[in-house]
Write a protein that holds these residues in place. Structure first.
Motif, short mmCIF file in Angstrom:
data_model
loop_
_atom_site.label_atom_id
_atom_site.label_comp_id
_atom_site.label_asym_id
_atom_site.label_seq_id
_atom_site.Cartn_x
_atom_site.Cartn_y
_atom_site.Cartn_z
N THR A 61 0.79 -1.22 0.00
CA THR A 61 0.00 0.00 0.00
C THR A 61 0.83 1.27 0.00
OG1 THR A 61 -0.12 0.08 2.42
CG2 THR A 61 -1.80 -1.22 1.26
N ASP A 112 1.82 2.64 2.55
CA ASP A 112 1.48 3.36 3.78
C ASP A 112 2.58 3.16 4.82
OD1 ASP A 112 -0.91 4.25 2.74
OD2 ASP A 112 -2.08 2.60 3.57
N PRO A 171 -4.16 -6.95 2.19
CA PRO A 171 -4.18 -6.14 0.96
C PRO A 171 -3.42 -6.76 -0.21
CG PRO A 171 -3.77 -4.74 2.86
CD PRO A 171 -3.72 -6.16 3.36
N THR A 216 -10.83 0.37 -1.52
CA THR A 216 -10.49 1.25 -0.39
C THR A 216 -10.26 0.46 0.89
OG1 THR A 216 -12.82 1.58 0.23
CG2 THR A 216 -11.88 3.12 -1.36
N ASP A 257 -8.46 -1.97 3.62
CA ASP A 257 -7.16 -2.41 4.10
C ASP A 257 -7.34 -3.88 4.51
OD1 ASP A 257 -4.57 -2.47 4.95
OD2 ASP A 257 -4.75 -0.90 6.43
N THR A 290 -11.16 0.21 6.42
CA THR A 290 -10.82 0.97 5.22
C THR A 290 -9.48 1.67 5.42
OG1 THR A 290 -12.07 2.91 5.99
CG2 THR A 290 -13.24 1.31 4.64
N ARG A 291 -8.90 2.08 4.32
CA ARG A 291 -7.59 2.72 4.38
C ARG A 291 -7.64 3.99 5.23
NH1 ARG A 291 -4.73 3.97 -0.96
NH2 ARG A 291 -3.13 4.53 0.56
N HIS A 331 -3.93 11.32 -1.67
CA HIS A 331 -3.53 11.27 -0.27
C HIS A 331 -2.60 12.45 -0.01
CE1 HIS A 331 -1.83 8.59 3.21
NE2 HIS A 331 -2.21 9.78 3.61
#
Length: 806
Positions: free
Chosen positions: A33, A35, A129, A201, A203, A229-230, A264
């Protein structure tokens, strides 16, 4: 003078060159992701130094400058050993891959707080994910099917009703970011509400297998689906504060066209995430090799103001199944300091008209019964404000406060063939909820989680009967009592005790108090009662133990109870259940109670092999079932112009369901991996005469095997799926009456034949921010229909996806 200047520049240059060694920050991110991974561990081989990443996924590694190697690890991800000298070439950014097999260290939130999976005695399934990126599920229902432990029934293409351990619909619970999605009009029949969620959307997704009423209240009898969700993340200093990605996908079987965009932005203490997805499905094409009973030989079209039955030129094309969907998500996150984390989330999902395909193929004599049967636009939105606080307080070390509002709107439009009246029924629910969850680590062996929950629903419902010939519309009976309310108020506590490293003991209790109030409109039906009023209390609990040895064995046992208090759909609905019968309100029904036991056994061999097995049994007492009934002394009434047998939901049965689920994950040489999952279950329901019959939502034996390959930028997956035969005598009585949905056995009786299919999927990471995905589903073009479904599954389906990020 020149020599002095020259020496000064040398000093400055050497200081600049050595700056990374004096105070260098690295960033740890998910390879899937991108992230930030908060709390990732960084050590050296001697463990002389250790630290964790902050809320931006960053850590200052200057204490490690004397170390040759850094060891970077994060729960649920592969550990990396990196030479300090290689960090500069990597731009001081580390990407961790999800672990190859699902080990007990994978973090889960099934207890409402993140903890390693091995610390819970609850049977769980997890979908991560990376698997979603590779498999490309079209809907959230398809995503749940990836687990191999949730069976998905579909009545139409725009559908997907999860079955978990013999239960479905309003006997399983959906949670989105910790908020209960089930409303007061979730019905006992198959539901499609889960497809309101956008899989692009999401995770991590977790499934509690078995009762989850302790933490999630009424409805959580068969299990709980926990969708996360993310989340917006704070972007590390020095990186661009703006990130984004676009995704496009095409699938041939339904001519699916999906486009997705998310942006983002994170800077300072604020982070924002905006996401939008639009999907368009044409009519679905089934496979070419299978039972002829599944073909679509004809369909109805309105021509020159007349209903005309038209011969389908291609019977494998399921005309009347296409639809479109649009999803939006907006999140705003504010982290003023390390103690507070505040987030607002907005979710919107809306569809066009969704044809109810299984109703469109119902026969009546030698022709079709319905000219039209459509769910109108299905609308769902949620506003969710959540604040999480960390503090060293006698009452808690973590506090979470969540306030949510949801709006769910749906409608139905149906009209019989060659009849002028279109029956339109519209419903909406306004749902408010408040959750307060607290967690306290009493000491290094004891933790306590506890909290309060309040839910309040109001239901609006209306009916319209429209004459399509004259254009005149008049009020008609509503599906539910308009203005009815349903509320749930509960408190829970869960205690976990670790007497030794190998042992975890846990137990908890929850009390729920549920109210229901409804007033019936006597305009259309003369009911023997004017109102319905319920006040139900329910005490549920769990008790479990987990033992894990140093040699890789894990044994868990869990005893749990669940309950479901009647909702507005149970108490107040008037609807056509099957042709020739009508369900009427009955306000005196009682809650259902479930008693369940689960025994789990798992063995891991390092990080290369895992084998697991779960055996379970659930008893449902006072089960709500549809039985023949009388209304004002009459066993039949006129409903929508047809004399129909009166039925009502009643506490008239006891249901039992038991089964075994097993799995294997093996990491093989040269980048290969093998996965297998199988599920067998059997259910029985008590009938009026005391005999038993098969339970409708107990899915047949299913199994799934996957051979995967991953090397650097490439991933491949070859999947085989199988569903066993369901003979006629093994179909529930309700299903035996739906012969038009099933194939015919040698005696001409409806049954579900076995099927076996192959999929091939691939993912190519072209560049850091560009990837191609796709594959071929149902390679052999098998014509099949999953058990209890009203629409055939896709035939050979070519999928192509492109993801571009920045």
């Amino acid at each position: 003078m020149k020599q002095t200047i020259h020496r000064s520049w040398l000093v400055i240059a050497s200081l600049i060159a050595s700056f990374p060694l004096l105070g260098q920050t690295i960033t740890v991110e998910s390879a899937v992701t991108r992230d930030a991974l908060i709390g990732a561990s960084i050590t050296d081989p001697s463990f002389a130094h250790a630290m964790v990443t902050d809320n931006r996924g960053q850590a200052d590694i200057s204490p490690f400058r004397s170390s040759d190697t850094l060891i970077i690890s994060y729960l649920g991800h592969d550990t990396r050993h990196i030479l300090y000298s290689d960090l500069e070439q990597m731009e001081f950014k580390i990407h961790l891959q999800e672990s190859s097999i699902l080990l007990g260290t994978v973090p889960v939130t099934a207890t409402r707080w993140s903890q390693p999976m091995k610390r819970s005695a609850q049977a769980l399934a997890v979908i991560r994910p990376g698997e979603v990126r590779l498999q490309n599920p079209q809907t959230a229902a398809d995503l749940l099917g990836l687990s191999g432990q949730v069976f998905i029934q579909k009545s139409q293409l725009g559908g997907g009703s999860p079955m978990i351990r013999g239960f479905a619909a309003n006997r399983v619970l959906i949670s989105v970011d910790g908020v209960r999605m089930n409303t007061a009009i979730f019905r006992s029949g198959n539901l499609q509400n889960v497809i309101a969620l956008d899989p692009l959307t999401l995770d991590q997704t977790e499934i509690i297998l078995g009762p989850g009423s302790l933490l999630y209240g009424s409805d959580a009898i068969g299990g709980v689906m926990l969708f996360t969700t993310r989340q917006p993340t704070l972007i590390p200093a020095g990186d661009s504060p703006l990130r984004g990605q676009a995704f496009m996908r095409f699938a041939s079987a339904s001519q699916e066209k999906t486009i997705h965009l998310d942006l983002h932005y994170g800077k300072g203490k604020w982070a924002f995430l905006t996401s939008a997805t639009h999907t368009d499905y044409d009519d679905l094409r089934m496979g070419r090799h299978g039972p002829d009973e599944y073909l679509r030989p004809s369909y109805v079209q309105r021509l020159e103001s007349r209903d005309t039955v038209i011969t389908n030129a291609d019977p494998t094309l399921q005309i009347g199944s296409g639809y479109r969907q649009f999803n939006v998500m907006q999140k705003i996150r504010f982290m003023p300091n390390d103690q507070w984390d505040i987030e607002y989330g907005f979710h919107l999902s809306t569809t066009g008209d969704v044809p109810r395909y299984d109703r469109l193929i119902r026969p009546k004599g030698n022709t079709l019964r319905s000219a039209e049967w459509t769910y109108g636009p299905q609308n769902w939105q949620m506003h969710h404000l959540e604040a999480e606080h960390k503090a060293d307080s006698p009452l808690f070390d973590h506090l979470r406060l969540a306030l949510a509002y949801q709006y769910s709107g749906e409608s139905r439009q149906d009209r019989d063939l060659n009849k002028p009246i279109r029956y339109i029924r519209e419903e909406a629910v306004d749902a408010w909820s408040l959750n307060i969850d607290l967690h306290r680590s009493i000491d290094d062996k004891q933790t306590l989680s506890y909290g309060l929950e309040g839910v309040f629903n109001t239901v609006s419902s209306s009916g319209t009967d429209e004459n399509i010939t004259t254009g005149i519309a008049v009020p008609g009976p509503s599906r539910y009592p308009d203005g009815s309310t349903w509320s749930s108020w509960g408190g829970y506590a869960l205690y976990q005790y670790h007497p030794r490293e190998a042992w975890v003991l846990e137990g908890g209790l929850r009390y729920n108090y549920i109210t229901l109030d409804a007033a019936f409109d006597p305009t259309f039906y003369a009911l023997p009662f004017a109102t319905a009023r319920q006040r139900n209390g329910g005490l549920t609990g769990n008790a479990g133990v987990t033992w894990q040895s140093t040699s890789g064995w894990q044994v868990s046992a869990m005893g749990s109870t669940g309950f479901r208090s009647p909702n507005i759909d149970d108490v107040g609905k008037v609807f056509d259940s099957t042709p020739g019968s009508v369900v009427v309100p009955y306000p005196d029904i009682r809650p259902e109670y479930a008693w369940s036991a689960n025994l789990g056994l798992a063995r891991t061999f390092g990080e290369r092999l895992k084998v697991d097995l779960n055996a379970w049994y659930t008893l449902l007492d006072d089960a709500l079932v549809r039985r023949d009934f009388t209304l004002n002394g009459l066993d039949s009434i006129l409903y929508d112009g047809e004399l129909s047998r009166v039925q009502a939901l009643q506490n008239a049965a006891q249901a039992k369901v038991w089964g075994i689920q097993g799995g294997l994950e093996a990491v093989l040489p040269y980048g290969f991996k093998l996965r297998w999952r199988g599920s067998w279950q059997k259910g029985e329901e008590e009938l009026e005469d005391g005999s038993t019959a098969p339970l409708r939502h107990a899915a047949p034996w299913t199994t799934m095997a996957q051979l995967q390959y991953r090397r650097t930028a490439w991933q491949f997956d070859l999947t085989w799926q199988y569903q066993a035969t369901v003979e006629n005598q093994d179909l529930a009585p309700d299903e035996q009456g739906k012969d038009y949905l099933y194939a015919k056995d040698k005696d001409g009786l409806p049954y579900a034949p076995p099927w076996s299919i192959l999929h091939l999927k691939a993912l190519w990471q072209v560049r850091e921010y560009i990837s191609l995905s796709g594959g071929i589903e149902n390679i052999l073009d098998v014509r099949y229909r999953p058990y209890s479904s009203g629409i055939s599954a896709p035939g050979r389906n070519v999928i192509v996806g492109l993801r571009i990020g920045f």
